[in-house]
Write a protein that holds these residues in place. Sequence first.
Motif, PDB file in Angstrom:
ATOM      1  N   TYR A 159      -7.041  10.212  -4.054  1.00  0.00           N
ATOM      2  CA  TYR A 159      -7.018   9.255  -5.165  1.00  0.00           C
ATOM      3  C   TYR A 159      -8.135   9.495  -6.174  1.00  0.00           C
ATOM      4  O   TYR A 159      -8.041   9.028  -7.309  1.00  0.00           O
ATOM      5  CB  TYR A 159      -7.093   7.822  -4.643  1.00  0.00           C
ATOM      6  N   SER A 160      -9.166  10.215  -5.757  1.00  0.00           N
ATOM      7  CA  SER A 160     -10.255  10.502  -6.694  1.00  0.00           C
ATOM      8  C   SER A 160      -9.769  11.389  -7.844  1.00  0.00           C
ATOM      9  O   SER A 160     -10.419  11.469  -8.889  1.00  0.00           O
ATOM     10  CB  SER A 160     -11.427  11.185  -5.973  1.00  0.00           C
ATOM     11  N   TYR A 161      -8.605  12.029  -7.659  1.00  0.00           N
ATOM     12  CA  TYR A 161      -8.025  12.866  -8.706  1.00  0.00           C
ATOM     13  C   TYR A 161      -6.964  12.120  -9.524  1.00  0.00           C
ATOM     14  O   TYR A 161      -6.407  12.670 -10.461  1.00  0.00           O
ATOM     15  CB  TYR A 161      -7.401  14.129  -8.096  1.00  0.00           C
ATOM     16  N   CYS A 162      -6.717  10.864  -9.155  1.00  0.00           N
ATOM     17  CA  CYS A 162      -5.714  10.072  -9.869  1.00  0.00           C
ATOM     18  C   CYS A 162      -6.332   9.501 -11.142  1.00  0.00           C
ATOM     19  O   CYS A 162      -7.392   8.867 -11.097  1.00  0.00           O
ATOM     20  CB  CYS A 162      -5.208   8.937  -8.977  1.00  0.00           C
ATOM     21  N   PRO A 163      -5.694   9.686 -12.295  1.00  0.00           N
ATOM     22  CA  PRO A 163      -6.269   9.222 -13.562  1.00  0.00           C
ATOM     23  C   PRO A 163      -6.100   7.732 -13.827  1.00  0.00           C
ATOM     24  O   PRO A 163      -6.711   7.199 -14.759  1.00  0.00           O
ATOM     25  CB  PRO A 163      -5.504  10.042 -14.606  1.00  0.00           C
ATOM     26  N   ASN A 164      -5.299   7.044 -13.020  1.00  0.00           N
ATOM     27  CA  ASN A 164      -5.030   5.619 -13.240  1.00  0.00           C
ATOM     28  C   ASN A 164      -6.033   4.772 -12.447  1.00  0.00           C
ATOM     29  O   ASN A 164      -5.825   4.486 -11.270  1.00  0.00           O
ATOM     30  CB  ASN A 164      -3.590   5.293 -12.832  1.00  0.00           C
ATOM     31  N   GLU A 165      -7.118   4.362 -13.103  1.00  0.00           N
ATOM     32  CA  GLU A 165      -8.182   3.623 -12.422  1.00  0.00           C
ATOM     33  C   GLU A 165      -7.722   2.248 -11.962  1.00  0.00           C
ATOM     34  O   GLU A 165      -8.139   1.759 -10.907  1.00  0.00           O
ATOM     35  CB  GLU A 165      -9.396   3.489 -13.335  1.00  0.00           C
ATOM     36  N   VAL A 172       1.198  11.133  -6.206  1.00  0.00           N
ATOM     37  CA  VAL A 172       1.932  11.922  -7.193  1.00  0.00           C
ATOM     38  C   VAL A 172       1.104  12.133  -8.460  1.00  0.00           C
ATOM     39  O   VAL A 172       1.057  13.246  -9.008  1.00  0.00           O
ATOM     40  CB  VAL A 172       3.274  11.230  -7.539  1.00  0.00           C
ATOM     41  N   LEU A 173       0.457  11.073  -8.933  1.00  0.00           N
ATOM     42  CA  LEU A 173      -0.353  11.186 -10.146  1.00  0.00           C
ATOM     43  C   LEU A 173      -1.538  12.134  -9.952  1.00  0.00           C
ATOM     44  O   LEU A 173      -2.053  12.707 -10.913  1.00  0.00           O
ATOM     45  CB  LEU A 173      -0.866   9.810 -10.575  1.00  0.00           C
ATOM     46  N   SER A 174      -1.963  12.303  -8.703  1.00  0.00           N
ATOM     47  CA  SER A 174      -3.117  13.160  -8.406  1.00  0.00           C
ATOM     48  C   SER A 174      -2.758  14.649  -8.395  1.00  0.00           C
ATOM     49  O   SER A 174      -3.643  15.495  -8.590  1.00  0.00           O
ATOM     50  CB  SER A 174      -3.713  12.783  -7.041  1.00  0.00           C
ATOM     51  N   VAL A 175      -1.494  14.945  -8.172  1.00  0.00           N
ATOM     52  CA  VAL A 175      -1.066  16.342  -7.968  1.00  0.00           C
ATOM     53  C   VAL A 175      -1.513  17.292  -9.079  1.00  0.00           C
ATOM     54  O   VAL A 175      -2.058  18.366  -8.791  1.00  0.00           O
ATOM     55  CB  VAL A 175       0.463  16.424  -7.775  1.00  0.00           C
ATOM     56  N   PRO A 176      -1.307  16.968 -10.366  1.00  0.00           N
ATOM     57  CA  PRO A 176      -1.679  17.939 -11.406  1.00  0.00           C
ATOM     58  C   PRO A 176      -3.181  18.189 -11.514  1.00  0.00           C
ATOM     59  O   PRO A 176      -3.599  19.182 -12.129  1.00  0.00           O
ATOM     60  CB  PRO A 176      -1.159  17.279 -12.705  1.00  0.00           C
ATOM     61  N   LEU A 189       0.825  -1.204   0.000  1.00  0.00           N
ATOM     62  CA  LEU A 189       0.000   0.000   0.000  1.00  0.00           C
ATOM     63  C   LEU A 189       0.863   1.260   0.000  1.00  0.00           C
ATOM     64  O   LEU A 189       0.524   2.258  -0.642  1.00  0.00           O
ATOM     65  CB  LEU A 189      -0.918  -0.019   1.227  1.00  0.00           C
ATOM     66  N   ALA A 190       1.978   1.210   0.713  1.00  0.00           N
ATOM     67  CA  ALA A 190       2.884   2.362   0.752  1.00  0.00           C
ATOM     68  C   ALA A 190       3.384   2.708  -0.653  1.00  0.00           C
ATOM     69  O   ALA A 190       3.411   3.879  -1.047  1.00  0.00           O
ATOM     70  CB  ALA A 190       4.065   2.077   1.676  1.00  0.00           C
ATOM     71  N   LEU A 191       3.749   1.698  -1.413  1.00  0.00           N
ATOM     72  CA  LEU A 191       4.235   1.925  -2.774  1.00  0.00           C
ATOM     73  C   LEU A 191       3.132   2.447  -3.682  1.00  0.00           C
ATOM     74  O   LEU A 191       3.312   3.417  -4.421  1.00  0.00           O
ATOM     75  CB  LEU A 191       4.808   0.625  -3.346  1.00  0.00           C
ATOM     76  N   LEU A 192       1.969   1.790  -3.627  1.00  0.00           N
ATOM     77  CA  LEU A 192       0.856   2.169  -4.494  1.00  0.00           C
ATOM     78  C   LEU A 192       0.339   3.566  -4.167  1.00  0.00           C
ATOM     79  O   LEU A 192       0.077   4.376  -5.070  1.00  0.00           O
ATOM     80  CB  LEU A 192      -0.280   1.155  -4.365  1.00  0.00           C
ATOM     81  N   GLU A 193       0.195   3.861  -2.873  1.00  0.00           N
ATOM     82  CA  GLU A 193      -0.362   5.156  -2.473  1.00  0.00           C
ATOM     83  C   GLU A 193       0.610   6.300  -2.760  1.00  0.00           C
ATOM     84  O   GLU A 193       0.175   7.407  -3.118  1.00  0.00           O
ATOM     85  CB  GLU A 193      -0.734   5.133  -0.989  1.00  0.00           C
ATOM     86  N   GLY A 194       1.900   6.041  -2.596  1.00  0.00           N
ATOM     87  CA  GLY A 194       2.871   7.085  -2.904  1.00  0.00           C
ATOM     88  C   GLY A 194       2.768   7.502  -4.364  1.00  0.00           C
ATOM     89  O   GLY A 194       2.741   8.697  -4.681  1.00  0.00           O
ATOM     90  N   TYR A 195       2.667   6.525  -5.246  1.00  0.00           N
ATOM     91  CA  TYR A 195       2.593   6.822  -6.670  1.00  0.00           C
ATOM     92  C   TYR A 195       1.247   7.444  -7.038  1.00  0.00           C
ATOM     93  O   TYR A 195       1.181   8.394  -7.828  1.00  0.00           O
ATOM     94  CB  TYR A 195       2.820   5.542  -7.479  1.00  0.00           C
ATOM     95  N   ALA A 196       0.162   6.936  -6.443  1.00  0.00           N
ATOM     96  CA  ALA A 196      -1.170   7.480  -6.731  1.00  0.00           C
ATOM     97  C   ALA A 196      -1.267   8.937  -6.296  1.00  0.00           C
ATOM     98  O   ALA A 196      -1.905   9.755  -6.973  1.00  0.00           O
ATOM     99  CB  ALA A 196      -2.244   6.648  -6.028  1.00  0.00           C
ATOM    100  N   ILE A 239      -5.418  -0.379  -4.985  1.00  0.00           N
ATOM    101  CA  ILE A 239      -5.348   0.242  -3.657  1.00  0.00           C
ATOM    102  C   ILE A 239      -6.598  -0.105  -2.854  1.00  0.00           C
ATOM    103  O   ILE A 239      -6.521  -0.446  -1.674  1.00  0.00           O
ATOM    104  CB  ILE A 239      -5.199   1.770  -3.788  1.00  0.00           C
ATOM    105  N   ASN A 240      -7.747  -0.026  -3.503  1.00  0.00           N
ATOM    106  CA  ASN A 240      -9.010  -0.315  -2.829  1.00  0.00           C
ATOM    107  C   ASN A 240      -9.054  -1.748  -2.312  1.00  0.00           C
ATOM    108  O   ASN A 240      -9.529  -2.011  -1.200  1.00  0.00           O
ATOM    109  CB  ASN A 240     -10.173  -0.055  -3.776  1.00  0.00           C
ATOM    110  N   GLN A 241      -8.539  -2.690  -3.102  1.00  0.00           N
ATOM    111  CA  GLN A 241      -8.525  -4.087  -2.682  1.00  0.00           C
ATOM    112  C   GLN A 241      -7.671  -4.298  -1.439  1.00  0.00           C
ATOM    113  O   GLN A 241      -8.050  -5.031  -0.521  1.00  0.00           O
ATOM    114  CB  GLN A 241      -8.030  -4.974  -3.823  1.00  0.00           C
ATOM    115  N   VAL A 242      -6.518  -3.638  -1.403  1.00  0.00           N
ATOM    116  CA  VAL A 242      -5.641  -3.783  -0.232  1.00  0.00           C
ATOM    117  C   VAL A 242      -6.281  -3.132   0.991  1.00  0.00           C
ATOM    118  O   VAL A 242      -6.246  -3.681   2.102  1.00  0.00           O
ATOM    119  CB  VAL A 242      -4.251  -3.176  -0.494  1.00  0.00           C
ATOM    120  N   TRP A 243      -6.889  -1.957   0.814  1.00  0.00           N
ATOM    121  CA  TRP A 243      -7.590  -1.297   1.927  1.00  0.00           C
ATOM    122  C   TRP A 243      -8.675  -2.205   2.491  1.00  0.00           C
ATOM    123  O   TRP A 243      -8.835  -2.313   3.713  1.00  0.00           O
ATOM    124  CB  TRP A 243      -8.211   0.016   1.451  1.00  0.00           C
TER     125      TRP A 243
END
Length: 219
Positions: A139-145, A94-98, A85-92, A151-155
């Motif tokens: 994550y709602s702003y992350c474009p990678n569904e 970043v993708l959400s920032v723009p 989750l740490a890896l996935l959330e960190g990247y998600a 992430i949702n599955q791990v949560w």
Amino acid sequence: MVYKKLNKRQYAYEVIRGRILDGTYVPGQRIIIDQIAKEVGSSHIPVREAIHQLEADQLIKYRPNSGAVVLAIDDTLYKESLEMLALLEGYATVLSVPFITEEGISRLVNINDTMREAVKNYELEVIGSRNKEFHFIIYSYCPNEYLINNINQVWERLDTVRRTGAVFYPKRAPESVKEHDQIIKLLTEKKDMSEIESYSRQHKLNTLIAFEKRKAGTI
């Protein structure tokens, strides 16, 4: 025919998985294939395929003379799930920032303030639900569904542990709120992507550190 079969498999998967995650099926409970097949209106084949998928999700395990049994999440799986989750959330993050808006930032501030009050009042359920809401707004702003689905599955897997009361760290909550403040600051100021990813990843790993300290009896 294949499409129909896929629907039945997915339906059986959702039925069984939902019952595991909401606590209807408890660790060690046997999954009766005949019963599930009747409920979803299918033969045994789609149900068995659904169970194989749940095995891959590490929610079910086949045991000799018992068949498909709901799997308890042990310490190793919990730790591995947090690391993933740490890896996935960190990247998600970043993708959400723009894409994150001022309204999104405002929602994060309000939720973290609510969480701060819940910490003062020791409202454990509120802390947990607001914490999840905080991250999923990002994550709602992350474009990678596909990334968000993982992430949702791990949560959900970790939520199963939390519902049993097996894992909770009241002493971690105040620090988590402070770290949320920093995440908000990083997002607002559009800091360097590597800095945001690193901090977001460490935020999740800090929960793992708290878990290990608790197991060692140091907190």
